[in-house]
Design a protein around this motif. Structure first.
Motif, PDB file in Angstrom:
ATOM      1  N   GLY A  67       0.628  -1.430   0.343  1.00 53.68           N
ATOM      2  CA  GLY A  67      -0.105   0.359   0.060  1.00 53.68           C
ATOM      3  C   GLY A  67       1.318   0.905  -0.115  1.00 53.68           C
ATOM      4  N   THR A  68       0.489   2.263  -0.326  1.00 50.89           N
ATOM      5  CA  THR A  68       0.463   3.489  -0.467  1.00 50.89           C
ATOM      6  C   THR A  68       0.570   4.406   1.009  1.00 50.89           C
ATOM      7  OG1 THR A  68      -1.386   4.690  -1.646  1.00 50.89           O
ATOM      8  CG2 THR A  68       1.053   4.325  -2.582  1.00 50.89           C
ATOM      9  N   PHE A  69       1.047   5.061   1.575  1.00 48.64           N
ATOM     10  CA  PHE A  69       1.179   5.613   3.025  1.00 48.64           C
ATOM     11  C   PHE A  69       1.150   7.142   2.441  1.00 48.64           C
ATOM     12  CE2 PHE A  69       1.218   3.746   6.885  1.00 48.64           C
ATOM     13  CZ  PHE A  69       0.149   3.640   6.957  1.00 48.64           C
ATOM     14  N   VAL A  70       0.509   8.077   1.798  1.00 43.72           N
ATOM     15  CA  VAL A  70      -0.232   7.925   1.170  1.00 43.72           C
ATOM     16  C   VAL A  70      -0.451   8.487  -0.859  1.00 43.72           C
ATOM     17  CG1 VAL A  70      -2.147   7.604   3.270  1.00 43.72           C
ATOM     18  CG2 VAL A  70      -1.862  10.545   2.137  1.00 43.72           C
ATOM     19  N   SER A  71      -1.137   8.223  -1.026  1.00 40.49           N
ATOM     20  CA  SER A  71      -1.183   8.634  -2.430  1.00 40.49           C
ATOM     21  C   SER A  71      -2.146  10.130  -2.746  1.00 40.49           C
ATOM     22  CB  SER A  71      -1.331   7.929  -3.477  1.00 40.49           C
ATOM     23  OG  SER A  71      -0.510   7.119  -3.744  1.00 40.49           O
ATOM     24  N   THR A  72      -2.122  11.690  -2.779  1.00 44.89           N
ATOM     25  CA  THR A  72      -2.359  12.442  -3.044  1.00 44.89           C
ATOM     26  C   THR A  72      -2.525  13.682  -4.238  1.00 44.89           C
ATOM     27  OG1 THR A  72      -0.546  14.324  -2.851  1.00 44.89           O
ATOM     28  CG2 THR A  72      -1.133  12.744  -0.446  1.00 44.89           C
ATOM     29  N   PRO A  73      -3.053  14.208  -4.608  1.00 42.32           N
ATOM     30  CA  PRO A  73      -3.163  14.930  -5.932  1.00 42.32           C
ATOM     31  C   PRO A  73      -1.932  16.408  -6.040  1.00 42.32           C
ATOM     32  CG  PRO A  73      -5.343  15.165  -4.563  1.00 42.32           C
ATOM     33  CD  PRO A  73      -4.878  15.042  -3.753  1.00 42.32           C
ATOM     34  N   ASN A  74      -1.531  15.463  -4.838  1.00 41.36           N
ATOM     35  CA  ASN A  74       0.044  16.742  -5.044  1.00 41.36           C
ATOM     36  C   ASN A  74       0.349  16.301  -6.709  1.00 41.36           C
ATOM     37  OD1 ASN A  74      -0.439  18.366  -3.216  1.00 41.36           O
ATOM     38  ND2 ASN A  74       0.848  17.519  -1.195  1.00 41.36           N
ATOM     39  N   ASN A  75       0.877  15.368  -6.235  1.00 37.73           N
ATOM     40  CA  ASN A  75       1.554  14.839  -7.295  1.00 37.73           C
ATOM     41  C   ASN A  75       1.215  13.750  -8.278  1.00 37.73           C
ATOM     42  OD1 ASN A  75       1.436  12.924  -4.719  1.00 37.73           O
ATOM     43  ND2 ASN A  75       4.160  12.250  -5.364  1.00 37.73           N
ATOM     44  N   HIS A  76       0.150  13.522  -8.391  1.00 34.30           N
ATOM     45  CA  HIS A  76      -0.500  11.958  -8.815  1.00 34.30           C
ATOM     46  C   HIS A  76      -2.223  13.266  -9.669  1.00 34.30           C
ATOM     47  CE1 HIS A  76       1.492   8.752  -8.110  1.00 34.30           C
ATOM     48  NE2 HIS A  76       1.218   9.440  -6.501  1.00 34.30           N
ATOM     49  N   GLU A  77      -2.181  12.501 -11.005  1.00 35.14           N
ATOM     50  CA  GLU A  77      -3.285  13.749 -12.118  1.00 35.14           C
ATOM     51  C   GLU A  77      -4.184  11.833 -11.876  1.00 35.14           C
ATOM     52  OE1 GLU A  77      -6.172  13.704 -14.739  1.00 35.14           O
ATOM     53  OE2 GLU A  77      -4.033  12.282 -14.661  1.00 35.14           O
ATOM     54  N   PRO A  78      -5.758  12.025 -11.951  1.00 33.41           N
ATOM     55  CA  PRO A  78      -6.213  10.570 -12.186  1.00 33.41           C
ATOM     56  C   PRO A  78      -7.199   9.540 -12.720  1.00 33.41           C
ATOM     57  CG  PRO A  78      -8.021  12.336 -10.715  1.00 33.41           C
ATOM     58  CD  PRO A  78      -6.452  13.369 -11.515  1.00 33.41           C
ATOM     59  N   VAL A  79      -6.749  10.037 -14.623  1.00 27.39           N
ATOM     60  CA  VAL A  79      -6.930   9.388 -14.757  1.00 27.39           C
ATOM     61  C   VAL A  79      -5.331   8.632 -15.746  1.00 27.39           C
ATOM     62  CG1 VAL A  79      -6.871   9.666 -17.942  1.00 27.39           C
ATOM     63  CG2 VAL A  79      -9.047  10.925 -16.386  1.00 27.39           C
ATOM     64  N   GLN A  80      -4.709   9.206 -15.712  1.00 26.80           N
ATOM     65  CA  GLN A  80      -2.770   9.110 -15.297  1.00 26.80           C
ATOM     66  C   GLN A  80      -3.026   8.014 -14.214  1.00 26.80           C
ATOM     67  OE1 GLN A  80      -0.549   9.788 -12.900  1.00 26.80           O
ATOM     68  NE2 GLN A  80       1.141   8.565 -13.809  1.00 26.80           N
ATOM     69  N   PHE A  81      -3.016   8.368 -12.842  1.00 24.64           N
ATOM     70  CA  PHE A  81      -2.943   7.163 -11.672  1.00 24.64           C
ATOM     71  C   PHE A  81      -3.616   6.349 -11.950  1.00 24.64           C
ATOM     72  CE2 PHE A  81      -2.609   7.239  -7.350  1.00 24.64           C
ATOM     73  CZ  PHE A  81      -1.698   6.726  -7.243  1.00 24.64           C
ATOM     74  N   MET A  82      -4.251   6.240 -12.508  1.00 17.67           N
ATOM     75  CA  MET A  82      -5.657   4.753 -12.810  1.00 17.67           C
ATOM     76  C   MET A  82      -4.885   4.306 -13.694  1.00 17.67           C
ATOM     77  SD  MET A  82      -7.649   3.717 -15.475  1.00 17.67           S
ATOM     78  CE  MET A  82      -7.914   5.495 -16.741  1.00 17.67           C
ATOM     79  N   ARG A  83      -3.807   4.705 -14.952  1.00 22.37           N
ATOM     80  CA  ARG A  83      -3.247   3.075 -15.882  1.00 22.37           C
ATOM     81  C   ARG A  83      -2.538   2.657 -14.440  1.00 22.37           C
ATOM     82  NH1 ARG A  83      -6.369   1.915 -18.915  1.00 22.37           N
ATOM     83  NH2 ARG A  83      -6.837   3.156 -20.157  1.00 22.37           N
ATOM     84  N   GLU A  84      -1.167   3.546 -13.490  1.00 20.73           N
ATOM     85  CA  GLU A  84      -0.717   3.412 -12.681  1.00 20.73           C
ATOM     86  C   GLU A  84      -0.889   2.458 -11.519  1.00 20.73           C
ATOM     87  OE1 GLU A  84       2.116   5.763 -11.204  1.00 20.73           O
ATOM     88  OE2 GLU A  84       1.601   7.438 -13.237  1.00 20.73           O
ATOM     89  N   ILE A  85      -2.375   2.381 -11.103  1.00 18.18           N
ATOM     90  CA  ILE A  85      -3.530   1.896 -10.387  1.00 18.18           C
ATOM     91  C   ILE A  85      -3.305  -0.044 -10.869  1.00 18.18           C
ATOM     92  CG2 ILE A  85      -5.236   1.389  -8.857  1.00 18.18           C
ATOM     93  CD1 ILE A  85      -4.728   4.370  -8.761  1.00 18.18           C
ATOM     94  N   LEU A  86      -4.005   0.102 -11.816  1.00 19.18           N
ATOM     95  CA  LEU A  86      -4.133  -0.480 -12.926  1.00 19.18           C
ATOM     96  C   LEU A  86      -3.255  -1.600 -13.467  1.00 19.18           C
ATOM     97  CD1 LEU A  86      -6.962  -0.247 -15.064  1.00 19.18           C
ATOM     98  CD2 LEU A  86      -7.324  -1.018 -12.734  1.00 19.18           C
ATOM     99  N   ALA A  87      -1.851  -1.802 -13.167  1.00 17.87           N
ATOM    100  CA  ALA A  87      -0.870  -2.005 -13.946  1.00 17.87           C
ATOM    101  C   ALA A  87      -0.036  -2.639 -12.491  1.00 17.87           C
ATOM    102  CB  ALA A  87       0.460  -1.225 -14.300  1.00 17.87           C
TER     103      ALA A  87
END
Length: 294
Positions: A67-87
């Protein structure tokens, strides 16, 4: 009760890999790493990215939640981050736990973001809501104050699928009323570190307050109190949770009284913060974990 360990992303992989393997071998349930640009507790430390670290950890472990402690909007954008999460969810065979938070001011400042606390909370609500949709739906379109999406394809979708586990588990870090409501509305789990206070008594008093706030919100929303997992992150404790086996057992007992289902402790370091002995972690795994298994 379930138990986890945080491994700070400060090591070369040759040093980090044995720690991730050891957490699994010792019988812990999950392991975590910080997802920041930098961390105020170690501002001059080497620091590496969370998602590649967890991907590597997935390759050297078999059953451990990651797990991530914690992922935030500071350094992630939802659409791009979704791809990383699925991978990562695919590579780990469904073991990924997505910890989410509004993001600290330090990272925001480093990235040149000039947002008030209210704006950061507003952005976090929008970020989490869109990410939740992207991990559940296909052909996602959204227009918001901070983010947009246009007919976004989300294939292949999460590994787990089905009605029981429709997406990667979202674990929302929250202390305040607005963000706790968000956790109750969309999350599978809730996480808190209490607050950075001077004494252990103050820390436990803060935890009692936020736990009460969570339970009041669950009741208000008509959601059963046992329908959300509750993670206690001990890294803000005024004393280190692994000072001794007895100290850790005391933490577990007090956390259980407050209704926590999961406890996470930092891996012992040779210097502050979290100065401790790996032998204590090993002794806790051998003696305390078996007594408190749910």
């Amino acid at each position: 009760m379930r138990f986890g360990v945080t491994i700070l992303p400060e090591y070369r992989w040759s040093e980090a890999a044995p720690r991730w393997r050891a957490v699994e071998d010792l019988g812990f349930d999950h392991a975590w790493t910080f997802d920041h640009i930098t961390w105020g507790g170690l501002p001059d430390s080497p620091w590496v990215a969370a998602m590649p670290t967890l991907t590597a950890a997935a390759m050297v472990t078999n059953r451990l939640g990651l797990g991530t402690f914690v992922s935030t909007p500071n350094n992630h954008e939802p659409v791009q981050f979704m791809r990383e999460i699925l991978a990562l969810d695919d590579i780990s065979a469904g073991r990924f736990l997505l910890g989410l938070g509004s993001g600290a001011g330090l990272d925001a400042g480093i990235l040149g973001q000039d947002l008030t606390l209210r704006q950061r909370i507003d952005r976090f609500h929008e970020f989490t809501g869109l990410l939740d949709r992207l991990l559940r739906e296909d052909h996602v379109t959204a227009d918001g104050d901070f983010y947009g999406a246009r007919e976004v394809r989300t294939l292949p979708g999460p590994v787990r699928g089905g009605d029981a586990e429709p997406r990667v588990p979202l674990i929302v870090a929250a202390n305040g009323p607005r963000t706790i409501r968000l956790a109750v509305d969309v999350a599978d789990g809730w996480m808190t570190y209490g607050a950075p206070v001077e004494t252990a008594d103050e820390w436990w008093a803060v935890l009692a307050q936020v736990c009460g706030r969570l339970e009041d919100t669950l009741d208000e929303k008509g959601r059963g109190r046992h329908t959300i997992t509750r993670y206690l992150n001990t890294d803000a404790m005024p004393t280190y949770a692994l000072e001794s086996v007895g100290a850790f057992e005391d933490v577990v007992g007090r956390a259980a009284e407050l209704g926590f289902t999961d406890i996470v402790v930092p891996w012992p370091r040779t210097t502050e913060p979290f100065r401790g002995d790996v032998a204590t972690l090993e002794a806790v795994a051998a003696t305390v974990l078996p007594r408190w298994r749910s």
